[in-house]
Write an enzyme that holds these catalytic residues in place. Structure first.
Site, PDB file in Angstrom:
ATOM      1  CE  LYS A  42      -3.636  -2.555   2.346  1.00 13.57           C
ATOM      2  NZ  LYS A  42      -4.374  -2.785   0.963  1.00 13.57           N
ATOM      3  CB  THR A 222     -12.935   4.808  -0.711  1.00  9.14           C
ATOM      4  OG1 THR A 222     -12.114   3.710   0.177  1.00  9.14           O
ATOM      5  CG2 THR A 222     -11.814   5.934  -0.642  1.00  9.14           C
ATOM      6  N   GLY A 224     -16.121   1.927  -3.147  1.00  7.70           N
ATOM      7  CA  GLY A 224     -15.933   1.217  -4.438  1.00  7.70           C
ATOM      8  C   GLY A 224     -17.000   1.905  -5.422  1.00  7.70           C
ATOM      9  N   GLY A 227     -19.150   5.293  -4.724  1.00 11.52           N
ATOM     10  CA  GLY A 227     -18.186   6.370  -4.766  1.00 11.52           C
ATOM     11  C   GLY A 227     -17.780   6.568  -3.492  1.00 11.52           C
ATOM     12  CG  ASP A 254      -3.083   0.951  -2.541  1.00 10.11           C
ATOM     13  OD1 ASP A 254      -3.407   1.407  -1.225  1.00 10.11           O
ATOM     14  OD2 ASP A 254      -2.636  -0.405  -2.740  1.00 10.11           O
ATOM     15  CG  ASN A 278     -14.348   9.164  -7.000  1.00 10.40           C
ATOM     16  OD1 ASN A 278     -13.822   8.526  -6.409  1.00 10.40           O
ATOM     17  ND2 ASN A 278     -15.277   9.940  -6.929  1.00 10.40           N
ATOM     18  N   GLY A 289      -3.567  -5.662 -12.703  1.00  9.57           N
ATOM     19  CA  GLY A 289      -2.265  -5.253 -11.810  1.00  9.57           C
ATOM     20  C   GLY A 289      -2.580  -4.060 -10.944  1.00  9.57           C
TER      21      GLY A 289
HETATM   22  O1  RIB Z   1      -3.693  -2.242  -1.666  1.00  7.93           O
HETATM   23  C1  RIB Z   1      -3.294  -3.553  -2.667  1.00  7.93           C
HETATM   24  C2  RIB Z   1      -2.018  -3.677  -2.042  1.00  7.93           C
HETATM   25  O2  RIB Z   1      -2.218  -4.432  -0.666  1.00  7.93           O
HETATM   26  C3  RIB Z   1      -1.294  -4.835  -2.784  1.00  7.93           C
HETATM   27  O3  RIB Z   1      -0.339  -4.371  -3.717  1.00  7.93           O
HETATM   28  C4  RIB Z   1      -0.233  -5.718  -1.918  1.00  7.93           C
HETATM   29  O4  RIB Z   1       0.719  -5.825  -1.790  1.00  7.93           O
HETATM   30  C5  RIB Z   1      -0.989  -5.344  -0.459  1.00  7.93           C
HETATM   31  O5  RIB Z   1      -0.250  -4.676   0.199  1.00  7.93           O
END
Ligand code: RIB
Length: 305
Positions: A42, A222, A224, A227, A254, A278, A289
């Site tokens: 994160k 947050t 999802g 909103g 993140d 957003n 990914g």
């Molecule tokens: O929020 C997603 C992250 O949570 C991933 O990248 C993983 O590494 C975990 O830390």
């Protein structure tokens, strides 16, 4: 506008992502679609997101003296993140996260913190310089709570704006929440921190207000595809999500936090920061990914205008 400076005190992992048609049953061997390894965590994700938009980034983090640690360092180098406060542990491995992502873009994630949990308050105290130099400090909870608390305390002492993403969730003291200018939890984290139900938007708004009473100035929950609930001294506002065809929601939170911090450091209003973040979160869920799905500024120039 000067280049925003952001310091992130947090985790660095390598994500082991398996794309699968559906979640397996207990004991089942399931044929996966493909495998993908990339940098995550994160703290790292939020730092890289802000960096891709154009911020100058310092990270305070810890990796193991192993192959994964080398991958993480190389990634920071490629992302032009200041490597000075990447500490190395000889005691354990680097952080790693096996992640399953199904065809609906939902994920199951296991976090093995390794060296992240050895990032100590003393390490953080050795990184006063980048914290004090930042416009915005960003912390999460994939490192020891005491280390995040120390970072937020230093940020507050130095007059730096503090953004706290309390993930993964745990109970938090008033003393810690009072160190935060902005707290960004998701629904589950909000429920764990306040002990209040978070099913309806009304309940989420009430829980956000409770969190403000617990000490933090601004709460941004947050939710999802539903909103964001922005709860600030000016009142409570529901800001809808942008439409997206989700293929992988991993790291979307993140991307939201990292881009929010970037826009905040640019001096934008809370509402504008949320609306822009957003849009970026919606962009990332349409791609597979974590960090690799985050856009560079030049890729979303239209989106940010
Ligand atoms: O929020 C997603 C992250 O949570 C991933 O990248 C993983 O590494 C975990 O830390």
């Amino acid at each position: 506008m000067s280049v925003p400076k952001i310091c992130v005190v947090g985790s660095s992992n390598v994500d082991l992502i398996a794309k699968i048609p559906r979640l397996p049953k207990m004991g089942e061997t399931l044929l996966g679609r493909y495998f993908h390894m990339s940098c995550g965590g994160k703290g790292a994700n939020q730092a890289v997101m802000a960096g891709k938009l154009g911020a100058r980034i310092s990270i305070v983090t810890k990796v193991g003296r192993d192959h994964l640690g080398e991958i993480i360092r190389k990634n920071y180098e490629e992302m032009r993140v200041d490597p000075q406060y990447i500490f190395t542990s000889d005691e354990t491995s680097s952080g790693v996260a096996p992640i399953l992502v199904d065809d609906e873009g939902r994920n199951l994630l296991v976090y093995i913190p390794g060296a992240n949990m050895l990032l100590s308050p003393e390490d953080v105290e050795g990184a006063v310089e980048p914290i004090a130099a930042a416009d915005v400090l960003v912390c999460q909870l994939e490192i020891p709570l005491e280390s995040s608390r120390r970072a937020l305390q230093i940020g507050r002492e130095k007059g730096v704006r503090t953004v706290f993403n309390p993930a993964p969730a745990q109970g938090l003291s008033r003393e810690l929440l009072e160190l935060c200018d902005v707290v960004i939890p998701n629904e589950t984290e909000t429920e764990i921190i306040t002990g209040m139900p978070v099913e309806s938007e009304q309940q989420i708004a009430a829980a956000g207000s409770r969190m403000r009473e617990m000490g933090c100035a601004v709460v941004i929950v947050t939710m999802g595809h539903r909103g964001v609930m922005l709860v600030s001294p000016e009142g409570t506002q529901h800001i809808p999500a942008e439409k997206a065809d989700a293929v992988d929601t991993t790291g979307a939170g993140d991307a939201f936090v990292g881009s929010f911090a970037y826009f905040l450091a640019q001096g934008r209003s809370l509402e504008e920061c949320v609306r822009r973040a957003n849009r970026i979160a919606a962009y990332t869920v349409a791609r597979v990914g974590t960090q690799v799905s985050f856009p560079w500024a030049h890729e979303i120039a239209d989106l940010l205008r």
